[in-house]
Scaffold this motif. Sequence first.
Motif, PDB file in Angstrom:
ATOM      1  N   PRO A 128       0.607  -0.916  -2.829  1.00 45.04           N
ATOM      2  CA  PRO A 128       0.305   0.202  -1.936  1.00 45.04           C
ATOM      3  C   PRO A 128      -1.123   0.119  -1.408  1.00 45.04           C
ATOM      4  O   PRO A 128      -2.035  -0.321  -2.115  1.00 45.04           O
ATOM      5  N   SER A 129      -1.307   0.585  -0.191  1.00 50.12           N
ATOM      6  CA  SER A 129      -2.642   0.534   0.414  1.00 50.12           C
ATOM      7  C   SER A 129      -3.632   1.442  -0.316  1.00 50.12           C
ATOM      8  O   SER A 129      -4.804   1.122  -0.426  1.00 50.12           O
ATOM      9  N   LEU A 130      -3.148   2.601  -0.804  1.00 50.73           N
ATOM     10  CA  LEU A 130      -3.997   3.620  -1.434  1.00 50.73           C
ATOM     11  C   LEU A 130      -5.129   4.045  -0.497  1.00 50.73           C
ATOM     12  O   LEU A 130      -6.195   4.452  -0.940  1.00 50.73           O
ATOM     13  N   SER A 131      -4.851   3.960   0.791  1.00 49.63           N
ATOM     14  CA  SER A 131      -5.849   4.300   1.803  1.00 49.63           C
ATOM     15  C   SER A 131      -5.389   5.505   2.617  1.00 49.63           C
ATOM     16  O   SER A 131      -4.216   5.614   2.968  1.00 49.63           O
TER      17      SER A 131
ATOM     18  N   ILE B 191       1.732   3.299   1.777  1.00 49.26           N
ATOM     19  CA  ILE B 191       2.092   2.248   2.744  1.00 49.26           C
ATOM     20  C   ILE B 191       1.891   0.872   2.109  1.00 49.26           C
ATOM     21  O   ILE B 191       0.810   0.565   1.595  1.00 49.26           O
ATOM     22  N   PRO B 192       2.938   0.036   2.103  1.00 50.49           N
ATOM     23  CA  PRO B 192       2.831  -1.256   1.413  1.00 50.49           C
ATOM     24  C   PRO B 192       2.024  -2.285   2.195  1.00 50.49           C
ATOM     25  O   PRO B 192       2.050  -2.320   3.426  1.00 50.49           O
ATOM     26  N   ILE B 193       1.305  -3.092   1.449  1.00 49.67           N
ATOM     27  CA  ILE B 193       0.570  -4.230   2.005  1.00 49.67           C
ATOM     28  C   ILE B 193       1.163  -5.501   1.414  1.00 49.67           C
ATOM     29  O   ILE B 193       1.438  -5.562   0.211  1.00 49.67           O
ATOM     30  N   CYS B 194       1.357  -6.506   2.259  1.00 51.28           N
ATOM     31  CA  CYS B 194       1.888  -7.783   1.787  1.00 51.28           C
ATOM     32  C   CYS B 194       0.733  -8.714   1.409  1.00 51.28           C
ATOM     33  O   CYS B 194      -0.261  -8.800   2.129  1.00 51.28           O
ATOM     34  N   ALA B 195       0.886  -9.359   0.285  1.00 52.06           N
ATOM     35  CA  ALA B 195      -0.114 -10.329  -0.153  1.00 52.06           C
ATOM     36  C   ALA B 195       0.562 -11.680  -0.345  1.00 52.06           C
ATOM     37  O   ALA B 195       1.724 -11.765  -0.751  1.00 52.06           O
ATOM     38  N   SER B 196      -0.151 -12.714  -0.038  1.00 51.14           N
ATOM     39  CA  SER B 196       0.343 -14.078  -0.265  1.00 51.14           C
ATOM     40  C   SER B 196      -0.270 -14.603  -1.559  1.00 51.14           C
ATOM     41  O   SER B 196      -1.239 -14.048  -2.069  1.00 51.14           O
TER      42      SER B 196
ATOM     43  N   SER C  43      -5.067  -6.359 -13.479  1.00 51.77           N
ATOM     44  CA  SER C  43      -6.435  -6.195 -13.942  1.00 51.77           C
ATOM     45  C   SER C  43      -7.240  -7.482 -13.941  1.00 51.77           C
ATOM     46  O   SER C  43      -8.450  -7.463 -14.050  1.00 51.77           O
ATOM     47  N   GLY C  44      -6.577  -8.615 -13.822  1.00 58.48           N
ATOM     48  CA  GLY C  44      -7.299  -9.880 -13.866  1.00 58.48           C
ATOM     49  C   GLY C  44      -7.566 -10.443 -12.489  1.00 58.48           C
ATOM     50  O   GLY C  44      -7.328  -9.807 -11.466  1.00 58.48           O
TER      51      GLY C  44
ATOM     52  N   PHE D  54      -7.062 -10.906  -4.697  1.00 56.87           N
ATOM     53  CA  PHE D  54      -7.904  -9.822  -4.194  1.00 56.87           C
ATOM     54  C   PHE D  54      -7.237  -8.452  -4.339  1.00 56.87           C
ATOM     55  O   PHE D  54      -7.837  -7.440  -3.978  1.00 56.87           O
ATOM     56  N   ILE D  55      -6.020  -8.424  -4.842  1.00 58.02           N
ATOM     57  CA  ILE D  55      -5.319  -7.143  -4.984  1.00 58.02           C
ATOM     58  C   ILE D  55      -6.108  -6.140  -5.834  1.00 58.02           C
ATOM     59  O   ILE D  55      -6.311  -4.992  -5.407  1.00 58.02           O
ATOM     60  N   PRO D  56      -6.574  -6.497  -7.047  1.00 57.83           N
ATOM     61  CA  PRO D  56      -7.327  -5.518  -7.851  1.00 57.83           C
ATOM     62  C   PRO D  56      -8.562  -4.984  -7.125  1.00 57.83           C
ATOM     63  O   PRO D  56      -8.852  -3.789  -7.180  1.00 57.83           O
ATOM     64  N   LEU D  57      -9.280  -5.862  -6.410  1.00 52.90           N
ATOM     65  CA  LEU D  57     -10.478  -5.446  -5.691  1.00 52.90           C
ATOM     66  C   LEU D  57     -10.127  -4.532  -4.525  1.00 52.90           C
ATOM     67  O   LEU D  57     -10.824  -3.544  -4.249  1.00 52.90           O
ATOM     68  N   LYS D  58      -9.016  -4.850  -3.844  1.00 50.41           N
ATOM     69  CA  LYS D  58      -8.572  -4.021  -2.720  1.00 50.41           C
ATOM     70  C   LYS D  58      -8.166  -2.634  -3.203  1.00 50.41           C
ATOM     71  O   LYS D  58      -8.496  -1.620  -2.568  1.00 50.41           O
TER      72      LYS D  58
END
Length: 261
Positions: A32-35, A58-63, A4-5, A69-73
Amino acid sequence: PLLSGTSVNSFLSKSVFWSTEDPTAEHVVLFPSLSLEHHVTQPIDINLKDLAALNLAIPICASPENSNFIPLKVLHNVQRSFQILVDARIRSTIAALISQHQGPQSADPRLLEILSTPLHPSATVTTFRVRRDLVKPGLKFNSLIVPFIFEAVIDVPVLDKIMTATIETQGTIEGTLNAMDQLLCWVDIRFDTSELLRVMMEQARLMVKKILVHGTERIAKQYKTSMHHHHHHTFNNTSTPSSPVNGQHQLTKNESSSRMA
């Protein structure tokens, strides 16, 4: 705070090499992509709903660099996926209306126009409620599984109203702590995408139903207002004929005056 942050990066260890492409890597942040816009080959033994849920998962990898940007995505993709489901529901509703009336000429064109107007969510708010009472050890060494409840509230302007959809599902965050700095060195965020899809489809159905009801009421109100104005205009422009009795009485007076002269 991880979801959330805007400081996801502060939870991740700096002493490991993070993978940004391999979901099976030792050090990776997965969410998850949630797309619904992924193109996954459909296996023969899977139905469309299960395929859609698979797309959402479908999983997305984040660095660490882009993890903030995960919450926004997540917010953007949930909003977009819901919009796709609403659009699909509207198309099937229009087709059903035309089929029911046996041709586009018989279906009310004003209602079809309302349904055909593109919808664009005006606001989306997402929240994550962590279930601390259900935290348990994970499958990996030195890992924990933290359950959470995800909720998205989506506002969609329709004509002169704001219609709201509330979407909720459960999920888990599993993370492994690095023994050196006690920060996360592996993260796997998962949603119950089958439940998420079910709720989104139900909310899309309810929203289209609300649009139909609101559109029908609006058309009926416009028709009633139009008929009222038409009736009022006709009444005001209708001349009142002279009364035969008054005409005869006037003629009698004139004749009488002429005779007296």
